[in-house]
Motif scaffolding. Structure first.
Motif, PDB file in Angstrom:
ATOM      1  N   GLY A   1       0.810  -1.208   0.000  1.00 49.60           N
ATOM      2  CA  GLY A   1       0.000   0.000   0.000  1.00 49.60           C
ATOM      3  C   GLY A   1       0.842   1.256   0.000  1.00 49.60           C
ATOM      4  N   GLY A   2       1.985   1.201   0.672  1.00 45.74           N
ATOM      5  CA  GLY A   2       2.886   2.341   0.669  1.00 45.74           C
ATOM      6  C   GLY A   2       3.384   2.678  -0.718  1.00 45.74           C
ATOM      7  N   GLU A   3       3.740   1.648  -1.475  1.00 44.57           N
ATOM      8  CA  GLU A   3       4.193   1.863  -2.847  1.00 44.57           C
ATOM      9  C   GLU A   3       3.064   2.428  -3.708  1.00 44.57           C
ATOM     10  N   ALA A   4       1.839   2.001  -3.430  1.00 48.32           N
ATOM     11  CA  ALA A   4       0.692   2.530  -4.174  1.00 48.32           C
ATOM     12  C   ALA A   4       0.530   4.021  -3.929  1.00 48.32           C
ATOM     13  N   LEU A   5       0.759   4.440  -2.691  1.00 43.05           N
ATOM     14  CA  LEU A   5       0.697   5.865  -2.387  1.00 43.05           C
ATOM     15  C   LEU A   5       1.824   6.617  -3.081  1.00 43.05           C
ATOM     16  N   LEU A   6       3.010   6.035  -3.088  1.00 44.06           N
ATOM     17  CA  LEU A   6       4.155   6.685  -3.716  1.00 44.06           C
ATOM     18  C   LEU A   6       3.990   6.793  -5.235  1.00 44.06           C
ATOM     19  N   ASN A   7       3.336   5.810  -5.828  1.00 44.87           N
ATOM     20  CA  ASN A   7       3.175   5.796  -7.284  1.00 44.87           C
ATOM     21  C   ASN A   7       1.896   6.498  -7.731  1.00 44.87           C
ATOM     22  N   GLY A   8       1.088   6.921  -6.783  1.00 42.65           N
ATOM     23  CA  GLY A   8      -0.165   7.592  -7.109  1.00 42.65           C
ATOM     24  C   GLY A   8       0.007   9.095  -7.215  1.00 42.65           C
ATOM     25  N   GLN A   9      -1.099   9.796  -7.099  1.00 45.75           N
ATOM     26  CA  GLN A   9      -1.088  11.252  -7.237  1.00 45.75           C
ATOM     27  C   GLN A   9      -0.343  11.905  -6.064  1.00 45.75           C
ATOM     28  N   PRO A  10       0.190  13.106  -6.256  1.00 40.32           N
ATOM     29  CA  PRO A  10       0.898  13.787  -5.180  1.00 40.32           C
ATOM     30  C   PRO A  10      -0.020  14.035  -3.977  1.00 40.32           C
ATOM     31  N   LEU A  11       0.573  13.936  -2.790  1.00 41.88           N
ATOM     32  CA  LEU A  11      -0.167  14.164  -1.551  1.00 41.88           C
ATOM     33  C   LEU A  11       0.428  15.318  -0.749  1.00 41.88           C
ATOM     34  N   ASN A  12       1.351  16.063  -1.368  1.00 40.06           N
ATOM     35  CA  ASN A  12       2.033  17.110  -0.603  1.00 40.06           C
ATOM     36  C   ASN A  12       1.205  18.372  -0.427  1.00 40.06           C
ATOM     37  N   HIS A  13      -0.006  18.406  -0.972  1.00 42.11           N
ATOM     38  CA  HIS A  13      -0.907  19.523  -0.690  1.00 42.11           C
ATOM     39  C   HIS A  13      -1.623  19.352   0.648  1.00 42.11           C
ATOM     40  N   LEU A  14      -1.560  18.137   1.208  1.00 38.10           N
ATOM     41  CA  LEU A  14      -2.236  17.867   2.469  1.00 38.10           C
ATOM     42  C   LEU A  14      -1.509  18.566   3.615  1.00 38.10           C
ATOM     43  N   ALA A  15      -2.282  18.903   4.641  1.00 32.85           N
ATOM     44  CA  ALA A  15      -1.665  19.368   5.878  1.00 32.85           C
ATOM     45  C   ALA A  15      -1.185  18.182   6.706  1.00 32.85           C
ATOM     46  N   ARG A  16      -1.918  17.056   6.634  1.00 39.84           N
ATOM     47  CA  ARG A  16      -1.552  15.887   7.441  1.00 39.84           C
ATOM     48  C   ARG A  16      -2.014  14.603   6.760  1.00 39.84           C
ATOM     49  N   LEU A  17      -1.139  13.611   6.798  1.00 38.51           N
ATOM     50  CA  LEU A  17      -1.449  12.256   6.346  1.00 38.51           C
ATOM     51  C   LEU A  17      -1.219  11.331   7.530  1.00 38.51           C
ATOM     52  N   ASP A  18      -2.279  10.700   8.003  1.00 33.98           N
ATOM     53  CA  ASP A  18      -2.209   9.851   9.193  1.00 33.98           C
ATOM     54  C   ASP A  18      -2.088   8.395   8.764  1.00 33.98           C
ATOM     55  N   LEU A  19      -0.943   7.779   9.095  1.00 33.30           N
ATOM     56  CA  LEU A  19      -0.699   6.369   8.771  1.00 33.30           C
ATOM     57  C   LEU A  19      -0.440   5.538  10.024  1.00 33.30           C
ATOM     58  N   ARG A  20      -0.767   6.052  11.185  1.00 34.61           N
ATOM     59  CA  ARG A  20      -0.449   5.354  12.432  1.00 34.61           C
ATOM     60  C   ARG A  20      -1.081   3.962  12.471  1.00 34.61           C
ATOM     61  N   HIS A  21      -0.433   3.070  13.212  1.00 37.44           N
ATOM     62  CA  HIS A  21      -0.766   1.650  13.252  1.00 37.44           C
ATOM     63  C   HIS A  21      -0.677   1.063  11.844  1.00 37.44           C
ATOM     64  N   HIS A  22       0.556   0.825  11.414  1.00 42.05           N
ATOM     65  CA  HIS A  22       0.824   0.342  10.069  1.00 42.05           C
ATOM     66  C   HIS A  22       1.826  -0.805  10.136  1.00 42.05           C
ATOM     67  N   PHE A  23       2.079  -1.423   8.962  1.00 43.40           N
ATOM     68  CA  PHE A  23       3.042  -2.507   8.835  1.00 43.40           C
ATOM     69  C   PHE A  23       4.068  -2.176   7.745  1.00 43.40           C
ATOM     70  N   LEU A  24       4.337  -0.891   7.589  1.00 42.51           N
ATOM     71  CA  LEU A  24       5.316  -0.423   6.622  1.00 42.51           C
ATOM     72  C   LEU A  24       6.730  -0.646   7.142  1.00 42.51           C
ATOM     73  N   THR A  25       7.662  -0.891   6.245  1.00 41.28           N
ATOM     74  CA  THR A  25       9.065  -0.871   6.644  1.00 41.28           C
ATOM     75  C   THR A  25       9.495   0.582   6.814  1.00 41.28           C
ATOM     76  N   GLU A  26      10.517   0.778   7.583  1.00 38.21           N
ATOM     77  CA  GLU A  26      10.991   2.134   7.855  1.00 38.21           C
ATOM     78  C   GLU A  26      11.426   2.841   6.576  1.00 38.21           C
ATOM     79  N   ALA A  27      12.007   2.075   5.659  1.00 38.94           N
ATOM     80  CA  ALA A  27      12.482   2.675   4.410  1.00 38.94           C
ATOM     81  C   ALA A  27      11.328   3.238   3.591  1.00 38.94           C
ATOM     82  N   VAL A  28      10.248   2.484   3.485  1.00 38.63           N
ATOM     83  CA  VAL A  28       9.098   2.953   2.704  1.00 38.63           C
ATOM     84  C   VAL A  28       8.423   4.126   3.399  1.00 38.63           C
ATOM     85  N   LEU A  29       8.299   4.063   4.724  1.00 34.92           N
ATOM     86  CA  LEU A  29       7.703   5.180   5.456  1.00 34.92           C
ATOM     87  C   LEU A  29       8.526   6.455   5.268  1.00 34.92           C
ATOM     88  N   ASP A  30       9.847   6.333   5.272  1.00 31.05           N
ATOM     89  CA  ASP A  30      10.705   7.499   5.055  1.00 31.05           C
ATOM     90  C   ASP A  30      10.495   8.078   3.658  1.00 31.05           C
TER      91      ASP A  30
END
Length: 316
Positions: free
Chosen positions: A252-281
Motif C-alpha cells: 500500500g505504501g508503494e501505491a501511495l508513492l506511485n499515485g497522485q501527489p499528496l504534498n498539498h495535504l496538511a496531514r497524512l495519518d498512517l499510524r498503526h501500520h506494517f510499513l518498513t521504515e524505508a518505505v515510510l521514510d
C-alpha cells in the motif's frame, strides 16, 4: 480496543463534556457543556429514568451537544430503546448540533458487543445536527438508509466491524455540507465486509463537494484502499487524510508513492501500520511539507514462511 481514538471524549463540539448525575448538585448552564448521559451501577435509575430526569432538570431547548455513554446498569441491553427516546423527544432539542452514540470503552464493554440499530431515524429527526458519531459493530444490527441531510458537517463511524450496507448508504446519501467523514471498517470477523467498490462514490469526489477530511481507517484491506486513493479525484480537495489503524504494508505504501501527489495535504495519518521504515521514510519525503504521522510499525505475528498475520487496531 486501541488507544488510537477509542477513548472517552474529553470535549465534543468544542464544549467540555459534563456527565449528568442524578445525585449531583446544581447543573451547569445547558448550553455550556456537552451533556453525557450514562447509567451507573451505584444508581437506581435505568436509562429511561435518567433520560426523564435530564429532561426535567435541564433546559433541553438550549442543549447543544449530547453524548450517550453506557446505557445499561446490571446487564447489557440493545441500543434501540435509547434511540427511540432520542427520536421521540427530538423536538425538545432545537439547539442540538452534536450527538455521540455509544461513548463506551473496552473496560465498560467491548466494541464488538455494542448492539447498535438502524440510526437513520436520529438523523431524520434532527435536521439541524452538524456532528454525528456512532461507535459499535455491525454484526448485531447497525444500519443506515441513504438520506438527505443538509446541515451535517461531520460524520464518524467508529467500528470494529462496519457493514458494507452502512458504507454504501453513506456513499449514496446527499450530504452537501459534509466536511469530515471517518469510516472505521474493522474486521470481517465482526461484520466488517465493506469493499473498495463501496467507497468509490466517495472517492470520485462528486458526492461531497465540501469534504476536507477523509478517514478510511481500521481496515483489513488497507493496501487496496491505498491503491484506490492513489488515483481518487476526491484527494485533491482534501486537507487531511487518514489511512491509519489498519493493515497498511509496503504494498500500500508503494501505491501511495506511485499515485497522485499528496504534498498539498496538511496531514497524512498512517499510524498503526506494517510499513518498513524505508518505505515510510520515502512517503515522508514525497509528501513534504505535509506532516506524515506514522510512528513505529506494528509487529507482524505471521510465520516468515507463511501468509502475514496483520491486524486492525480496533476489532473486538
Amino acid at each position: 480496543m486501541t488507544s488510537i481514538g477509542v477513548e472517552h471524549v474529553g470535549g465534543f463540539h468544542g464544549l467540555p463534556v459534563h456527565t449528568a448525575r442524578p445525585s449531583a448538585g446544581d447543573p451547569p448552564a445547558a448550553d455550556a457543556v456537552a451533556w453525557r448521559l450514562q447509567c451507573d451501577y451505584d444508581e437506581d435509575l435505568d436509562f429511561a429514568g435518567l433520560w426523564q430526569q435530564f429532561l426535567d432538570t435541564v433546559d433541553a431547548a438550549r442543549v447543544r451537544a449530547l453524548v450517550i455513554g453506557p446505557w445499561w446498569r446490571d446487564s447489557y441491553t440493545p441500543f434501540a430503546p435509547v434511540m427511540e427516546l432520542i427520536v421521540s423527544h427530538a423536538d425538545r432539542f432545537p439547539a442540538l448540533r452534536a450527538l455521540f452514540l455509544a461513548d463506551v470503552v473496552g473496560e465498560e464493554c467491548e466494541v464488538s458487543w455494542l448492539r447498535m440499530c438502524d440510526i437513520t431515524p436520529v438523523l431524520e429527526a434532527l435536521p439541524l445536527l452538524e456532528e454525528f458519531t456512532v461507535r459499535g459493530c455491525g454484526r448485531e444490527g447497525l444500519a443506515l438508509r441513504p438520506l438527505r441531510h443538509t446541515a451535517l458537517k461531520s460524520l464518524r463511524f467508529e467500528s470494529g466491524g462496519l457493514p458494507g450496507d452502512v458504507v454504501r448508504a453513506v456513499a449514496a446519501s446527499e450530504l452537501p455540507a459534509l466536511e469530515r467523514l471517518d469510516l472505521w471498517f474493522g474486521s470481517s470477523w465482526y461484520g466488517g465486509d465493506a469493499t473498495v467498490d463501496d467507497i468509490r462514490p466517495v472517492l470520485s469526489g462528486g458526492g461531497f463537494p465540501r469534504l476536507r477530511h477523509l478517514g478510511l481507517q481500521n481496515s483489513e484491506i488497507q493496501d487496496e484502499i491505498a491503491l484506490a486513493v492513489g488515483s481518487a479525484p476526491v484527494v485533491a480537495q482534501l486537507e487531511t487524510l487518514a489511512l491509519s489503524m489498519g493493515t497498511l504494508s509496503d504494498q500500500g505504501g508503494e501505491a501511495l508513492l506511485n499515485g497522485q501527489p499528496l504534498n498539498h495535504l496538511a496531514r497524512l495519518d498512517l499510524r498503526h501500520h506494517f510499513l518498513t521504515e524505508a518505505v515510510l521514510d520515502r512517503i515522508r519525503i514525497a509528501c513534504a511539507p505535509a506532516v506524515v504521522e506514522g510512528g513505529e510499525a506494528e509487529e507482524d505475528y505471521g510465520d516468515p514462511d507463511d501468509e502475514p498475520e496483520r491486524y486492525v487496531a480496533v476489532s473486538e
